[in-house]
Design a protein around this motif. Structure first.
Motif, PDB file in Angstrom:
ATOM      1  N   GLY A 184      22.222  54.256 -24.818  1.00 47.68           N
ATOM      2  CA  GLY A 184      23.552  53.691 -24.622  1.00 47.68           C
ATOM      3  C   GLY A 184      24.427  54.525 -23.707  1.00 47.68           C
ATOM      4  N   ILE A 185      23.821  55.190 -22.753  1.00 47.05           N
ATOM      5  CA  ILE A 185      24.560  56.095 -21.865  1.00 47.05           C
ATOM      6  C   ILE A 185      25.475  55.299 -20.935  1.00 47.05           C
ATOM      7  N   HIS A 186      26.716  55.756 -20.862  1.00 46.89           N
ATOM      8  CA  HIS A 186      27.638  55.167 -19.887  1.00 46.89           C
ATOM      9  C   HIS A 186      28.701  56.186 -19.481  1.00 46.89           C
ATOM     10  N   ILE A 187      29.192  56.013 -18.270  1.00 43.47           N
ATOM     11  CA  ILE A 187      30.259  56.864 -17.768  1.00 43.47           C
ATOM     12  C   ILE A 187      31.548  56.443 -18.445  1.00 43.47           C
ATOM     13  N   ASN A 188      32.318  57.418 -18.898  1.00 41.70           N
ATOM     14  CA  ASN A 188      33.628  57.118 -19.464  1.00 41.70           C
ATOM     15  C   ASN A 188      34.700  57.666 -18.510  1.00 41.70           C
ATOM     16  N   ASN A 189      35.935  57.443 -18.802  1.00 38.64           N
ATOM     17  CA  ASN A 189      37.016  57.875 -17.916  1.00 38.64           C
ATOM     18  C   ASN A 189      37.690  59.155 -18.374  1.00 38.64           C
ATOM     19  N   GLN A 198      29.720  69.316 -24.650  1.00 39.24           N
ATOM     20  CA  GLN A 198      30.179  68.267 -25.569  1.00 39.24           C
ATOM     21  C   GLN A 198      31.576  68.621 -26.044  1.00 39.24           C
ATOM     22  N   TYR A 199      32.521  67.722 -25.786  1.00 44.39           N
ATOM     23  CA  TYR A 199      33.923  67.974 -26.123  1.00 44.39           C
ATOM     24  C   TYR A 199      34.433  67.069 -27.240  1.00 44.39           C
ATOM     25  N   ARG A 217      21.222  59.568 -33.355  1.00 39.61           N
ATOM     26  CA  ARG A 217      22.055  58.705 -34.195  1.00 39.61           C
ATOM     27  C   ARG A 217      23.516  59.125 -34.270  1.00 39.61           C
ATOM     28  N   ARG A 218      23.954  59.947 -33.328  1.00 40.67           N
ATOM     29  CA  ARG A 218      25.360  60.356 -33.312  1.00 40.67           C
ATOM     30  C   ARG A 218      25.930  60.124 -31.916  1.00 40.67           C
ATOM     31  N   VAL A 219      27.154  59.590 -31.868  1.00 38.31           N
ATOM     32  CA  VAL A 219      27.814  59.346 -30.582  1.00 38.31           C
ATOM     33  C   VAL A 219      28.363  60.672 -30.057  1.00 38.31           C
ATOM     34  N   ARG A 220      28.047  60.965 -28.793  1.00 35.32           N
ATOM     35  CA  ARG A 220      28.480  62.221 -28.160  1.00 35.32           C
ATOM     36  C   ARG A 220      29.277  61.895 -26.899  1.00 35.32           C
ATOM     37  N   HIS A 221      30.295  62.690 -26.640  1.00 35.85           N
ATOM     38  CA  HIS A 221      31.066  62.605 -25.400  1.00 35.85           C
ATOM     39  C   HIS A 221      30.886  63.962 -24.728  1.00 35.85           C
ATOM     40  N   PHE A 222      30.369  63.955 -23.498  1.00 36.25           N
ATOM     41  CA  PHE A 222      30.059  65.233 -22.856  1.00 36.25           C
ATOM     42  C   PHE A 222      30.139  65.156 -21.337  1.00 36.25           C
ATOM     43  N   SER A 223      30.329  66.343 -20.756  1.00 39.64           N
ATOM     44  CA  SER A 223      30.296  66.501 -19.311  1.00 39.64           C
ATOM     45  C   SER A 223      28.928  67.082 -18.956  1.00 39.64           C
ATOM     46  N   PRO A 224      28.073  66.334 -18.255  1.00 45.28           N
ATOM     47  CA  PRO A 224      26.749  66.860 -17.909  1.00 45.28           C
ATOM     48  C   PRO A 224      26.861  67.853 -16.749  1.00 45.28           C
ATOM     49  N   HIS A 225      26.278  69.021 -16.914  1.00 49.19           N
ATOM     50  CA  HIS A 225      26.402  70.073 -15.906  1.00 49.19           C
ATOM     51  C   HIS A 225      25.103  70.377 -15.166  1.00 49.19           C
ATOM     52  N   CYS A 226      23.984  70.274 -15.849  1.00 50.74           N
ATOM     53  CA  CYS A 226      22.713  70.662 -15.239  1.00 50.74           C
ATOM     54  C   CYS A 226      21.613  69.733 -15.768  1.00 50.74           C
TER      55      CYS A 226
END
Length: 112
Positions: free
Chosen positions: A72-77, A47-48, A23-32
């Motif tokens: 709701g996964i999507h690639i961001n810029n 998560q940044y 239930r929380r929006v996360r912005h992250f770079s997936p590494h593994c």
């Protein structure tokens, strides 16, 4: 493309993601990405930005996400981000499919 394939592609291409997790929006770079100790799929990400149930340090922090709980996964810029690799794996992924730095992703081991 299902969630796993989208995350896998983002790992290999060093692309950041936005998703809702618990239930929380996360912005992250997936590494593994791969299987956790219980056999489910997990992604270790840096998560940044976004929300968290605990304090997210200003520079970001390593987080482990169960793939089945990401929606709701999507690639961001956003630009690719990472943190210190010391202790970053922390047991999140036990059987690695792809790793942003160690694996070319040439083999498809995810469905084993």
């Amino acid at each position: 493309m299902d969630a796993y394939d989208l995350i896998r592609s983002a790992v290999l291409d060093h692309r950041c993601l936005t998703a809702t997790y618990r239930r929380r929006v996360r912005h992250f770079s997936p590494h593994c990405l791969g299987r956790n100790k219980d056999g489910g799929f997990s992604v270790l990400g840096f998560q940044y930005a976004g929300q968290s149930s605990t304090v997210l340090p200003a520079g970001g922090e390593w987080r482990c996400f169960a793939v089945s709980e990401l929606t709701g996964i999507h690639i961001n810029n956003d630009p690719w981000r990472t943190g210190s690799h010391a202790g970053s794996r922390s047991g999140c992924v036990k059987l690695v499919d792809v790793d942003a730095y160690l694996d070319s992703g040439s083999g498809d081991r995810r469905r084993r």
